[in-house]
Design a protein around this motif. Structure first.
Motif, PDB file in Angstrom:
ATOM      1  N   VAL A  54      -1.321   5.180   5.995  1.00  0.00           N
ATOM      2  CA  VAL A  54      -0.032   5.226   5.311  1.00  0.00           C
ATOM      3  C   VAL A  54       0.131   6.492   4.474  1.00  0.00           C
ATOM      4  O   VAL A  54       1.231   7.016   4.341  1.00  0.00           O
ATOM      5  CB  VAL A  54       0.141   3.967   4.430  1.00  0.00           C
ATOM      6  CG1 VAL A  54       1.418   4.032   3.609  1.00  0.00           C
ATOM      7  CG2 VAL A  54       0.116   2.712   5.292  1.00  0.00           C
ATOM      8  N   HIS A  55      -0.979   6.993   3.925  1.00  0.00           N
ATOM      9  CA  HIS A  55      -0.848   8.066   2.939  1.00  0.00           C
ATOM     10  C   HIS A  55      -1.480   9.402   3.286  1.00  0.00           C
ATOM     11  O   HIS A  55      -1.026  10.436   2.777  1.00  0.00           O
ATOM     12  CB  HIS A  55      -1.395   7.591   1.583  1.00  0.00           C
ATOM     13  CG  HIS A  55      -0.523   6.570   0.952  1.00  0.00           C
ATOM     14  ND1 HIS A  55       0.693   6.887   0.413  1.00  0.00           N
ATOM     15  CD2 HIS A  55      -0.646   5.228   0.820  1.00  0.00           C
ATOM     16  CE1 HIS A  55       1.270   5.788  -0.046  1.00  0.00           C
ATOM     17  NE2 HIS A  55       0.482   4.769   0.187  1.00  0.00           N
TER      18      HIS A  55
ATOM     19  N   ARG B 275       7.304  11.783 -10.904  1.00  0.00           N
ATOM     20  CA  ARG B 275       7.662  12.286  -9.582  1.00  0.00           C
ATOM     21  C   ARG B 275       9.089  12.788  -9.487  1.00  0.00           C
ATOM     22  O   ARG B 275       9.459  13.451  -8.539  1.00  0.00           O
ATOM     23  CB  ARG B 275       7.454  11.182  -8.549  1.00  0.00           C
ATOM     24  CG  ARG B 275       6.042  10.665  -8.596  1.00  0.00           C
ATOM     25  CD  ARG B 275       5.554  10.286  -7.255  1.00  0.00           C
ATOM     26  NE  ARG B 275       4.218   9.712  -7.376  1.00  0.00           N
ATOM     27  CZ  ARG B 275       3.565   9.195  -6.390  1.00  0.00           C
ATOM     28  NH1 ARG B 275       4.105   9.142  -5.191  1.00  0.00           N
ATOM     29  NH2 ARG B 275       2.360   8.702  -6.562  1.00  0.00           N
TER      30      ARG B 275
ATOM     31  N   HIS C  29      -7.470  13.011  -4.584  1.00  0.00           N
ATOM     32  CA  HIS C  29      -7.684  12.760  -3.138  1.00  0.00           C
ATOM     33  C   HIS C  29      -8.369  13.930  -2.437  1.00  0.00           C
ATOM     34  O   HIS C  29      -8.089  14.158  -1.257  1.00  0.00           O
ATOM     35  CB  HIS C  29      -6.368  12.516  -2.383  1.00  0.00           C
ATOM     36  CG  HIS C  29      -5.381  11.593  -3.002  1.00  0.00           C
ATOM     37  ND1 HIS C  29      -5.711  10.410  -3.619  1.00  0.00           N
ATOM     38  CD2 HIS C  29      -4.014  11.645  -3.048  1.00  0.00           C
ATOM     39  CE1 HIS C  29      -4.600   9.792  -4.018  1.00  0.00           C
ATOM     40  NE2 HIS C  29      -3.579  10.516  -3.701  1.00  0.00           N
TER      41      HIS C  29
ATOM     42  N   HIS D 298      -1.438  -1.705  10.832  1.00  0.00           N
ATOM     43  CA  HIS D 298      -1.614  -3.029  10.247  1.00  0.00           C
ATOM     44  C   HIS D 298      -1.376  -4.119  11.288  1.00  0.00           C
ATOM     45  O   HIS D 298      -2.075  -5.135  11.312  1.00  0.00           O
ATOM     46  CB  HIS D 298      -0.689  -3.199   9.047  1.00  0.00           C
ATOM     47  CG  HIS D 298      -1.053  -2.320   7.880  1.00  0.00           C
ATOM     48  ND1 HIS D 298      -0.788  -0.981   7.862  1.00  0.00           N
ATOM     49  CD2 HIS D 298      -1.675  -2.599   6.703  1.00  0.00           C
ATOM     50  CE1 HIS D 298      -1.234  -0.457   6.725  1.00  0.00           C
ATOM     51  NE2 HIS D 298      -1.769  -1.416   6.000  1.00  0.00           N
TER      52      HIS D 298
ATOM     53  N   GLN E  60       0.830  -1.206   0.000  1.00  0.00           N
ATOM     54  CA  GLN E  60       0.000   0.000   0.000  1.00  0.00           C
ATOM     55  C   GLN E  60       0.865   1.256   0.000  1.00  0.00           C
ATOM     56  O   GLN E  60       0.534   2.265  -0.638  1.00  0.00           O
ATOM     57  CB  GLN E  60      -0.917   0.001   1.231  1.00  0.00           C
ATOM     58  CG  GLN E  60      -2.000  -1.071   1.169  1.00  0.00           C
ATOM     59  CD  GLN E  60      -2.736  -1.260   2.490  1.00  0.00           C
ATOM     60  OE1 GLN E  60      -2.366  -0.674   3.510  1.00  0.00           O
ATOM     61  NE2 GLN E  60      -3.761  -2.098   2.487  1.00  0.00           N
ATOM     62  N   ASP E  61       1.939   1.198   0.720  1.00  0.00           N
ATOM     63  CA  ASP E  61       2.835   2.342   0.802  1.00  0.00           C
ATOM     64  C   ASP E  61       3.387   2.681  -0.586  1.00  0.00           C
ATOM     65  O   ASP E  61       3.413   3.851  -1.003  1.00  0.00           O
ATOM     66  CB  ASP E  61       3.967   1.988   1.773  1.00  0.00           C
ATOM     67  CG  ASP E  61       4.830   3.162   2.149  1.00  0.00           C
ATOM     68  OD1 ASP E  61       5.130   3.977   1.269  1.00  0.00           O
ATOM     69  OD2 ASP E  61       5.220   3.253   3.311  1.00  0.00           O
ATOM     70  N   ILE E  62       3.809   1.662  -1.302  1.00  0.00           N
ATOM     71  CA  ILE E  62       4.377   1.891  -2.640  1.00  0.00           C
ATOM     72  C   ILE E  62       3.287   2.328  -3.625  1.00  0.00           C
ATOM     73  O   ILE E  62       3.539   3.120  -4.530  1.00  0.00           O
ATOM     74  CB  ILE E  62       5.088   0.612  -3.129  1.00  0.00           C
ATOM     75  CG1 ILE E  62       6.311   0.326  -2.237  1.00  0.00           C
ATOM     76  CG2 ILE E  62       5.507   0.710  -4.591  1.00  0.00           C
ATOM     77  CD1 ILE E  62       6.953  -1.030  -2.460  1.00  0.00           C
ATOM     78  N   ALA E  63       2.076   1.823  -3.424  1.00  0.00           N
ATOM     79  CA  ALA E  63       1.003   2.095  -4.396  1.00  0.00           C
ATOM     80  C   ALA E  63       0.464   3.518  -4.300  1.00  0.00           C
ATOM     81  O   ALA E  63       0.257   4.192  -5.310  1.00  0.00           O
ATOM     82  CB  ALA E  63      -0.129   1.093  -4.207  1.00  0.00           C
ATOM     83  N   GLY E  64       0.198   3.991  -3.098  1.00  0.00           N
ATOM     84  CA  GLY E  64      -0.311   5.346  -2.946  1.00  0.00           C
ATOM     85  C   GLY E  64      -1.789   5.417  -2.606  1.00  0.00           C
ATOM     86  O   GLY E  64      -2.507   4.403  -2.616  1.00  0.00           O
TER      87      GLY E  64
ATOM     88  N   VAL F 123      -5.100   2.428   4.381  1.00  0.00           N
ATOM     89  CA  VAL F 123      -4.445   3.227   3.344  1.00  0.00           C
ATOM     90  C   VAL F 123      -4.321   4.691   3.788  1.00  0.00           C
ATOM     91  O   VAL F 123      -3.293   5.330   3.570  1.00  0.00           O
ATOM     92  CB  VAL F 123      -5.183   3.095   2.000  1.00  0.00           C
ATOM     93  CG1 VAL F 123      -4.594   4.048   0.959  1.00  0.00           C
ATOM     94  CG2 VAL F 123      -5.118   1.657   1.505  1.00  0.00           C
TER      95      VAL F 123
ATOM     96  N   ILE G 279       4.262   8.014   5.102  1.00  0.00           N
ATOM     97  CA  ILE G 279       5.208   7.556   6.118  1.00  0.00           C
ATOM     98  C   ILE G 279       6.593   8.154   5.868  1.00  0.00           C
ATOM     99  O   ILE G 279       7.265   8.618   6.797  1.00  0.00           O
ATOM    100  CB  ILE G 279       5.251   6.008   6.098  1.00  0.00           C
ATOM    101  CG1 ILE G 279       4.037   5.444   6.852  1.00  0.00           C
ATOM    102  CG2 ILE G 279       6.548   5.482   6.663  1.00  0.00           C
ATOM    103  CD1 ILE G 279       3.998   3.924   6.893  1.00  0.00           C
TER     104      ILE G 279
END
Lengths: 489, 489, 489, 489
Positions: B448-449, B159, B191, B377, A384-388, B445, B454
């Motif tokens: 994390v985002h 990015r 978002h 998690h 999830q961290d890598i995905a966004g 999610v 993070i």
């Protein structure tokens, strides 16, 4: 060794259509309180049937035939493992089926054969008439190429008490009547997987039992349309109304669990494999679980591969391949997946042969299962961290095609990795389905609880380890035992 | 302190009904490719509106009034914090609203005021005419008791490149035309939370910018019905068709995120707060994020409390209170939750006052956010472990009432803890909703985002820490610096 | 409140020399089987005495006076905390002393006052004559500015059994004779810190006791030269022969632990604080431990600061400031250290005042202690990772000065950070001492075991948490309790 | 293949005495700035010599002969692995030697043969005259049964720059003169293990190099008494003055690391294996490291076994076998140890044969090494937790024999497990030595840094993993690639 080899009838490999047809019988299945007339056409269960039929289709698929069909011509799922290679082939088959099944285990033959093997391994200790019945039932399943489910976990009630001490005497399945031609059982099991679309159900005890639990020390098999047997399916993770674009894994695939009720069900003697032998109840329960944990670690491999692959793909479509923290998380995911694979294969290689049946190394199987279970939530976190954040804020597929803003949206969704907006969204949806919705939750809870809990695995690890050997070494190191190593004796 | 206090109009506290009514305007909202005529009656969005109205209802609820209404009579969300106590009160309000909102943050005033505070804090550096506009817009929101959303995150594209170097020039929102009476902006944000049911949208830059990025250094505000503004809502986690029995948290509660498209939108000068001051873009972006992270750690508290409470409740209804491993996991969960609470409160207590605005301790806020994000998690894993496999195999509520097997099923579901089958199932469903379905995935999610990833939090922690002080101590310890501690200088 | 304030004698603040002189008495101390004639000149213990004298020197040091001397003019260590501010000042003093003590706690007044406070808090429940004796003994220590150690942990024997059920009746210290003028005690304590260089020893029970354990429910105080009292010092971590260049922390600093033997020691009545009140034994044991854990988390702060500082310094002298993984580990270390600091301070701020004594929040103290204990080994790993293999392969200081190769070696040791070879080596030696040798091992074992084990902290956390409040919230979320939150009652 | 088999001289297996004698030459070794005349009698180095001689003694020990002697009659360490079984036998030998060596690797042949294998594997690419020299040098070592060390790691200086860009041109070892009969090298290596007691030193480059680094792309071998070669030994972990009772592992065992200085050392052509082939430098560096990591994970097994055994033994002598948390930690330790063992063996089984040399699976070797490295500190924590505070507060052995209190102390030290006080203390001392003193610190730092750092292992894992295969699967799962799995092509 091999009654298998002596049979002169040509082994049967049912087609997916035959399998599907076999499910149209009088079975009593309930979904949200309503009786289901035909599981093969029901809006949710049909996806379960379709998914399960993969085990049948593979045997007729040239690409899989060698793997899916045993040396005796029967489905390889029914091949009793005699060697490491047999175990490796079985593991490879389970892995391949799950991989083709998009990370969802098929299970329709896997779990049943696990139970059959554990019964076969107990034959000599149970003696007649049970041994013969077990052998005949095994051949019945194999020869008919049947789909076989297993009902083991009881509802249990008060966990601090044994079966016979429960306030509710039916908290564990039990014999309520012994007749000349069979037994009558009452009670219920929970978490019974693939029962709505199996041909046979094997019922096993769930734990060790004492003399007072005699009535509960019972194992038997039933066709699914047996009177008095009721399957109450869980509504969790229904496929209903999901699009494959948004839920590429779970929109059209399904495994069904039921609460399985035995309302004074009659079981003919020929199908009774244990009735009262409380001293073997624990052994049978554990024996099945150990075979099943090896199945489990085999079918987890496509899931962990999918996590690694999805993370790699996400890092690419997000243009993050070079980021240090992403590489760190990727190396964690790879180590997680490949450690599980190595432990699984090594457990097969280090098997023990008992009464001609090859049993994967119990210590390694449990370590593999434990490491998988303890790592999955962290694996989800890293992916999830890598995905966004798009995992939970993605637009709908209908939006991509909207005449007014669809094209713009697609363009905004493009990222550095050269993937189109559509592709990037598909990657996000894969990861969302895999880790952040009901399918991910399903896998997470199965990781912790299916085939025995994390704590059960820890206990097994402690029990299986050769403690005295390690203690002896420590005593020598500490100078309590003198002389050189190894101690001569 | 207060222009606020000088105003002689009676502060307005809108009713939930007034809020709801205010959303019926010409805003262009799309759901699955279809235009939504009225968000207050839409089958999904009405739950978002209803959830958001909690922020309005609390101000009229005797039990919450002291918390929800500031000392100046306006909604406390608009009270500019001047002291630790102001921050603690704001945190308590956000926590209370989220608690009443069943662990889902309300956000409709929280996020907007975070943006307003960060703009107010930048007033003196931006100078006129921006400072005056910011002050007037702040008063406009406060006086009108408005619901205010914030659009910050751009789609970004590659990015590795800045805004002006993107292949797609619209990858970041930018000014495409400067007119005498305002600017025209183009691009999109992703978002954007609660935009479909807000009154105003504040648009902020998402990162630091260089001289070439001048056109992208833009901040402004828009009413939601501004022509050219399009909100494309995510279909994730729709309330549609869910029962409150099975999804006690998410069946009737919803926060909506949108992809937010600016199709050459005109913004009148009075609503432009930054246009070209690239040197302040990073500051404004960070300033908002830092206020917002404090909001975040405040609104995470009911979630972590729910995890602890659910685990305690599950251990009780499962009859596992005494199990060693359960107690171990419970103590982990408690430590997790209470560390977050302590860090949140301590960050308020250790605030810094800049230009009269109290800013929570950035280091502690980020540590709190990071520890929350990194632990969630694992928290899910522990709660699922204590709860059991029923999380994904539970029967439907309709089954409990089935005339044929409902009563039996209820009885089987009873466990040692004295809870009825219905209660036990509700506990399982709560935990399933909280950790194993889309709602749990949403929270995971977001952990994390949302409010920065993070990795962003790690960088902030490293940047905020007083490194030289720590290095000086280490140099003394190493004997590189001689003499006694502390060094006299 | 304040007999303190009423005393008309001028408060005494002993000099380090007076303290040192006071240790030359008839105490029986053994080191490696040999009786030690004078602890102040013994090759190992003199470093312990020197380190301990820091608590005395600070009171006479202008830079520390405000912190080290209480408002009543006595040493602040003896100031009974009445408020959060008192606790914060006490914590700051303990932190400052340990910081000046190069990460090794001084303890000579810290631990004794923890015991005194726990006795004072029990006065009203113990009643007379105990209450008066406790008060007088407290004043005796305070007025004399005494160094006070505490012997609590018994050897215990079989951990599954209580004191009176042990095969060895002396496994816990007990009363073997009651006389008119006092009691005679027998048994032994283990892990008694700073006893060889204290003036008074307070002896406390180590656990809750039942009616049969009456003889073991005993608390008292003794001067260290009491006949029958024997101190057998541990040889672990001797300063002997270490150079300050190689062991900058531990070459000249030392804390001594003893096995403490009571060979039928007579204790006069005035010094007996509990004798037979088994129902208060657990309370006294816990009361001391809780005060002492707050002391502990205060004195851990310089240690964690040193780890952060050393890691920052190592990353600089190794030229690794920019490496992604180094920054990741640094942010971990900072979060670890600052979370501990925040929890410590917040525990003081959220204190409870009982009978006029401010007790730091037990839940937060235990969470702080647990998080510190569980993280220290990982912190060591990260610091070692950043530092490099030189930690265990460094050349000797004599090598740097060797005429033939010293200069070359110094040059090779230079790295990118601009540090000289000598400096880089000092940084490596600091980290080696801090994490990879006996001093690091000492800190690691103390982290896990001192002031109560990790498991004891978990149990306390579970016991202290307001479980019912959390459960009530979960029940409401689950729909078991209806209505709005908060429930009106 | 096999010049080995064709040689008609009887393979030589030196005795320990011959080995020891061979070390008495003109080598220049320094310890704390002083030249060491004879390493076999030096108070510290003699323990290193004695420990190293184990590799020789085993070949003459009936119990080990089959393992220690290869099929060709030479020491098995020199057997070039051709198959999985060869690798497994080599791994078993390394494990056995380390086990007999009380968890300290012997290394005196292990590391040298790792370097020889990596040179042999590069022969065909280096071509003549290098290939012939390598082959002859390999035979020289094998035939002479020599002890061979390896110097690889340069001091490096600025890590952001390559060898030729360093401010100090000697930061990496380089060729300063090419003569007709050989080369002259200058510079220094760090962390050179067992050099003081080896017969030959192989010098290898430490990293990939570019064209400008030509002078630094150098590999060669030297006898230890070569003029200009200086070994400056680290003083860390000296055996001096330690008793075997208190330090059962480290009192009489030692591995020595040196800073190794090359003061314009002449190397005859026959011993130069690479000089200027910068394009092969990285390959050689990595090749050695990969062989050496397999050696490493083999020799870590006794260490992890010792941790498990010590923890089991401690739980027994402390009477804690039944405690839930102890069992939890034990199962963690067992999983840690057995996962490492399984990965090690599986890496051998999955080897790749390149040019006739069997290379263990690089991915699995690195995963094994990483998991070991990342877990060791936690393993120490768990073992310390089970052992208790006595680890750092134990009395001295002299105390146990003290006429006055020795007997009492022994009795107090007894615990529930039936162990005597002496035994319990020995267990504590073992664990103290193993985890809490310099020996534990040595192992901890080696875990993180030896044979490549944690970060180097992560990079290798990422590089070795078949990424495209995983990505392809993810793309199919995501629906980006259509059709069935596996894709037909």
């Amino acid at each position: 060794m091999a009654p298998d080899a002596l049979t002169d009838v040509r082994p049967r490999l049912r087609s997916a259509e035959e399998y599907r047809e076999s499910l149209r019988d009088g079975r009593r299945v309930f979904y949200r309180g309503e009786a289901v007339a035909d599981v093969t056409t029901h809006e949710v269960f049909r996806h379960a049937v379709e998914h399960a039929s993969l085990d049948y289709r593979m045997a007729h698929d040239e690409r899989y035939r060698e793997l899916a069909v045993g040396p005796d011509g029967y489905s390889r799922y029914f091949t009793v493992p005699r060697t490491s290679d047999d175990l490796l082939a079985r593991s490879a088959l389970i892995e391949a089926a799950t991989r083709a099944g998009k990370t969802l285990v098929v299970l329709i033959k896997e779990i049943g054969s696990d139970a059959l093997f554990s019964l076969l391994a107990l034959k000599s200790r149970l003696g007649e008439p049970y041994a013969g019945r077990i052998q005949r039932f095994y051949e019945h399943c194999r020869d008919g190429d049947l789909a076989v489910c297993v009902a083991q976990t009881d509802f249990k009630g008060d966990r601090g008490k044994g079966p016979s001490q429960q306030p509710n005497p039916d908290a564990y399945v039990r014999v309520v009547e012994e007749r000349a031609d069979g037994i009558v059982v009452r009670g219920a099991k929970v978490h019974t997987s693939v029962s709505v679309n199996a041909n046979e159900m094997i019922v096993l005890p769930t734990r060790a039992m004492g003399p007072d639990d005699r009535d509960y020390a019972v194992a038997f098999a039933l066709p699914l349309d047996t009177p008095g047997l009721k399957l109450v399916a869980s509504p969790y993770l229904a496929t209903k109304g999901k699009s494959a674009f948004e839920h590429p894994l779970s929109a059209e695939r399904k495994m069904v669990e039921t609460a399985t009720l035995f309302d004074d069900v009659f079981v003919p003697s020929e199908r009774v494999f244990m009735a009262g032998q409380h001293e073997h109840a624990g052994e049978l329960a554990r024996g099945f679980v150990e075979f099943h944990r090896f199945t489990a670690i085999s079918y987890k491999l496509p899931l962990v591969d999918a996590l690694v692959g999805a993370a790699l793909l996400a890092s690419r479509v997000n243009g993050l391949d070079r980021a240090g923290h992403v590489r760190d998380k990727l190396s964690w995911l790879i180590s997680y997946a490949e450690t599980l694979r190595a432990l699984t294969h090594h457990a097969a290689e280090r098997c023990t042969v008992v009464d001609g049946v090859a049993i994967p190394d119990t210590l390694l199987v449990n370590i593999a299962k434990l490491q998988f279970a303890q790592g999955l939530h962290t694996a989800f976190q890293h992916v999830q961290d890598i995905a966004g954040g798009l995992l939970v804020t993605y637009p709908a597929p209908e939006d991509l095609d909207h005449p007014e803003y669809g094209a713009a949206l697609r363009r905004y969704l493009e990222a550095a990795g050269g993937a189109s907006g559509d592709e990037r969204l598909r990657v996000m949806n894969l990861i969302s389905d895999l880790t952040a919705g009901e399918y991910g939750g399903y896998q997470a809870v199965l990781a912790v609880h299916a085939e025995g809990s994390i704590e059960a695995e820890k206990l097994t690890i402690l029990a299986q380890y050769e403690r005295e050997r390690a203690i002896e070494y420590a005593r020598w190191l500490a100078g309590i035992e003198e002389g050189e190593w190894p101690p001569s004796d």
